[in-house]
Design a protein around this motif. Structure first.
Motif, PDB file in Angstrom:
ATOM      1  N   LEU A 154       0.817  -1.219   0.000  1.00  0.00           N
ATOM      2  CA  LEU A 154       0.000   0.000   0.000  1.00  0.00           C
ATOM      3  C   LEU A 154       0.852   1.270   0.000  1.00  0.00           C
ATOM      4  N   GLU A 155       1.912   1.302   0.774  1.00  0.00           N
ATOM      5  CA  GLU A 155       2.744   2.514   0.825  1.00  0.00           C
ATOM      6  C   GLU A 155       3.359   2.802  -0.538  1.00  0.00           C
ATOM      7  N   LEU A 156       3.796   1.778  -1.257  1.00  0.00           N
ATOM      8  CA  LEU A 156       4.336   1.972  -2.603  1.00  0.00           C
ATOM      9  C   LEU A 156       3.262   2.513  -3.536  1.00  0.00           C
ATOM     10  N   VAL A 157       2.062   1.959  -3.443  1.00  0.00           N
ATOM     11  CA  VAL A 157       0.961   2.432  -4.282  1.00  0.00           C
ATOM     12  C   VAL A 157       0.682   3.900  -3.987  1.00  0.00           C
ATOM     13  N   LYS A 158       0.637   4.269  -2.718  1.00  0.00           N
ATOM     14  CA  LYS A 158       0.365   5.663  -2.340  1.00  0.00           C
ATOM     15  C   LYS A 158       1.427   6.611  -2.893  1.00  0.00           C
ATOM     16  N   THR A 159       2.673   6.175  -2.957  1.00  0.00           N
ATOM     17  CA  THR A 159       3.728   7.065  -3.458  1.00  0.00           C
ATOM     18  C   THR A 159       3.719   7.175  -4.982  1.00  0.00           C
ATOM     19  N   LYS A 160       3.223   6.157  -5.681  1.00  0.00           N
ATOM     20  CA  LYS A 160       3.272   6.171  -7.147  1.00  0.00           C
ATOM     21  C   LYS A 160       1.946   6.483  -7.836  1.00  0.00           C
ATOM     22  N   VAL A 161       0.852   6.430  -7.116  1.00  0.00           N
ATOM     23  CA  VAL A 161      -0.457   6.600  -7.751  1.00  0.00           C
ATOM     24  C   VAL A 161      -0.637   7.997  -8.335  1.00  0.00           C
ATOM     25  N   GLY A 162      -0.018   8.995  -7.726  1.00  0.00           N
ATOM     26  CA  GLY A 162      -0.138  10.364  -8.234  1.00  0.00           C
ATOM     27  C   GLY A 162       0.424  10.524  -9.638  1.00  0.00           C
ATOM     28  N   ARG A 163       1.509   9.829  -9.914  1.00  0.00           N
ATOM     29  CA  ARG A 163       2.107   9.905 -11.256  1.00  0.00           C
ATOM     30  C   ARG A 163       1.176   9.293 -12.297  1.00  0.00           C
ATOM     31  N   LEU A 164       0.560   8.165 -11.960  1.00  0.00           N
ATOM     32  CA  LEU A 164      -0.391   7.553 -12.887  1.00  0.00           C
ATOM     33  C   LEU A 164      -1.586   8.481 -13.086  1.00  0.00           C
ATOM     34  N   LYS A 165      -2.096   9.024 -11.995  1.00  0.00           N
ATOM     35  CA  LYS A 165      -3.268   9.904 -12.071  1.00  0.00           C
ATOM     36  C   LYS A 165      -2.985  11.145 -12.912  1.00  0.00           C
ATOM     37  N   SER A 166      -1.766  11.623 -12.898  1.00  0.00           N
ATOM     38  CA  SER A 166      -1.425  12.823 -13.677  1.00  0.00           C
ATOM     39  C   SER A 166      -1.519  12.586 -15.182  1.00  0.00           C
ATOM     40  N   LYS A 167      -1.536  11.332 -15.594  1.00  0.00           N
ATOM     41  CA  LYS A 167      -1.643  10.991 -17.022  1.00  0.00           C
ATOM     42  C   LYS A 167      -3.088  10.789 -17.461  1.00  0.00           C
ATOM     43  N   VAL A 168      -4.023  10.909 -16.520  1.00  0.00           N
ATOM     44  CA  VAL A 168      -5.444  10.726 -16.813  1.00  0.00           C
ATOM     45  C   VAL A 168      -6.075  12.099 -17.025  1.00  0.00           C
ATOM     46  N   ALA A 169      -6.450  12.390 -18.266  1.00  0.00           N
ATOM     47  CA  ALA A 169      -7.049  13.688 -18.581  1.00  0.00           C
ATOM     48  C   ALA A 169      -8.547  13.709 -18.290  1.00  0.00           C
ATOM     49  N   LEU A 170      -9.235  12.633 -18.600  1.00  0.00           N
ATOM     50  CA  LEU A 170     -10.678  12.521 -18.363  1.00  0.00           C
ATOM     51  C   LEU A 170     -10.921  11.518 -17.247  1.00  0.00           C
ATOM     52  N   LYS A 171     -11.777  11.838 -16.339  1.00  0.00           N
ATOM     53  CA  LYS A 171     -12.175  10.954 -15.241  1.00  0.00           C
ATOM     54  C   LYS A 171     -11.027  10.584 -14.283  1.00  0.00           C
ATOM     55  N   PRO A 172     -10.194  11.541 -13.854  1.00  0.00           N
ATOM     56  CA  PRO A 172      -9.136  11.197 -12.898  1.00  0.00           C
ATOM     57  C   PRO A 172      -9.698  10.715 -11.560  1.00  0.00           C
ATOM     58  N   GLU A 173     -10.959  11.020 -11.313  1.00  0.00           N
ATOM     59  CA  GLU A 173     -11.593  10.565 -10.059  1.00  0.00           C
ATOM     60  C   GLU A 173     -11.694   9.045  -9.992  1.00  0.00           C
ATOM     61  N   ARG A 174     -11.570   8.369 -11.117  1.00  0.00           N
ATOM     62  CA  ARG A 174     -11.583   6.899 -11.105  1.00  0.00           C
ATOM     63  C   ARG A 174     -10.403   6.349 -10.316  1.00  0.00           C
ATOM     64  N   VAL A 175      -9.261   7.009 -10.398  1.00  0.00           N
ATOM     65  CA  VAL A 175      -8.088   6.582  -9.635  1.00  0.00           C
ATOM     66  C   VAL A 175      -8.374   6.730  -8.143  1.00  0.00           C
ATOM     67  N   ASP A 176      -8.955   7.859  -7.754  1.00  0.00           N
ATOM     68  CA  ASP A 176      -9.307   8.079  -6.344  1.00  0.00           C
ATOM     69  C   ASP A 176     -10.311   7.031  -5.865  1.00  0.00           C
ATOM     70  N   ALA A 177     -11.274   6.703  -6.710  1.00  0.00           N
ATOM     71  CA  ALA A 177     -12.294   5.715  -6.340  1.00  0.00           C
ATOM     72  C   ALA A 177     -11.659   4.346  -6.086  1.00  0.00           C
ATOM     73  N   LEU A 178     -10.659   3.987  -6.876  1.00  0.00           N
ATOM     74  CA  LEU A 178      -9.964   2.715  -6.641  1.00  0.00           C
ATOM     75  C   LEU A 178      -9.262   2.732  -5.289  1.00  0.00           C
ATOM     76  N   MET A 179      -8.585   3.818  -4.990  1.00  0.00           N
ATOM     77  CA  MET A 179      -7.849   3.931  -3.726  1.00  0.00           C
ATOM     78  C   MET A 179      -8.789   3.846  -2.520  1.00  0.00           C
ATOM     79  N   GLN A 180      -9.985   4.381  -2.657  1.00  0.00           N
ATOM     80  CA  GLN A 180     -10.949   4.360  -1.561  1.00  0.00           C
ATOM     81  C   GLN A 180     -11.510   2.967  -1.289  1.00  0.00           C
ATOM     82  N   GLN A 181     -11.386   2.069  -2.249  1.00  0.00           N
ATOM     83  CA  GLN A 181     -11.938   0.717  -2.075  1.00  0.00           C
ATOM     84  C   GLN A 181     -10.974  -0.259  -1.421  1.00  0.00           C
TER      85      GLN A 181
END
Length: 150
Positions: free
Chosen positions: A120-147
């Motif tokens: 989880l700690e690795l995911v938390k540190t790297k998820v922002g970089r993946l999310k920055s590449k999402v132009a439409l619906k970046p909230e989908r990344v947040d929704a995954l993290m919340q689950q």
């Protein structure tokens, strides 16, 4: 009579053992142009699984494939082929964060949680970089993290 009692005891004991064993499950993830969560999605986008389960990516619509972004430390990264089904045996606990390369900018992302989220700690540190590449619906990344279930 004695052998019949022993036979029944052995059968009952064997049944108890079998009932406690975990049976691997096959879980299908569809790759869709349009699903219940909108356009360009994995359905389901979040899966809770156990070690030994098998995930099968199904190219329900053409033009998709999946690639791992983060996997549990002990499990190798993976990449499916365009328009071909792909099965992944889950061998270690942790999180798999993945995406469809042609549709990442449209928010086509998914996550598999295998047992405990050991990375989880690795995911938390790297998820922002993946999310920055999402132009439409970046909230989908947040929704995954919340689950994620800790």
């Amino acid at each position: 009579m004695y052998f019949r009692c022993i036979t029944k005891a052995v059968i009952v004991a064997f049944g108890v053992v079998l009932s406690t064993l975990s049976v691997a499950e096959e879980i299908k993830i569809e790759m869709l142009n349009y699903g219940k969560d909108g356009g360009m999605v994995f359905q389901p986008s979040f899966v809770k699984a156990e070690v030994g389960d098998v995930i099968t990516f199904v190219p329900t619509h053409a033009g998709h494939y999946a690639q791992s972004y983060i996997t549990p430390t002990e499990q190798s990264g993976w990449k499916t082929k365009m328009n071909e089904p792909f099965s992944l045996e889950l061998s270690h606990e942790g999180l798999h964060l993945y995406y469809c390369p042609p549709h990442l900018m449209m928010g086509m992302v998914g996550m598999i949680q295998v047992g405990q989220p050991t990375n989880l700690e690795l995911v938390k540190t790297k998820v922002g970089r993946l999310k920055s590449k999402v132009a439409l619906k970046p909230e989908r990344v947040d929704a995954l993290m919340q689950q994620i279930q800790e």
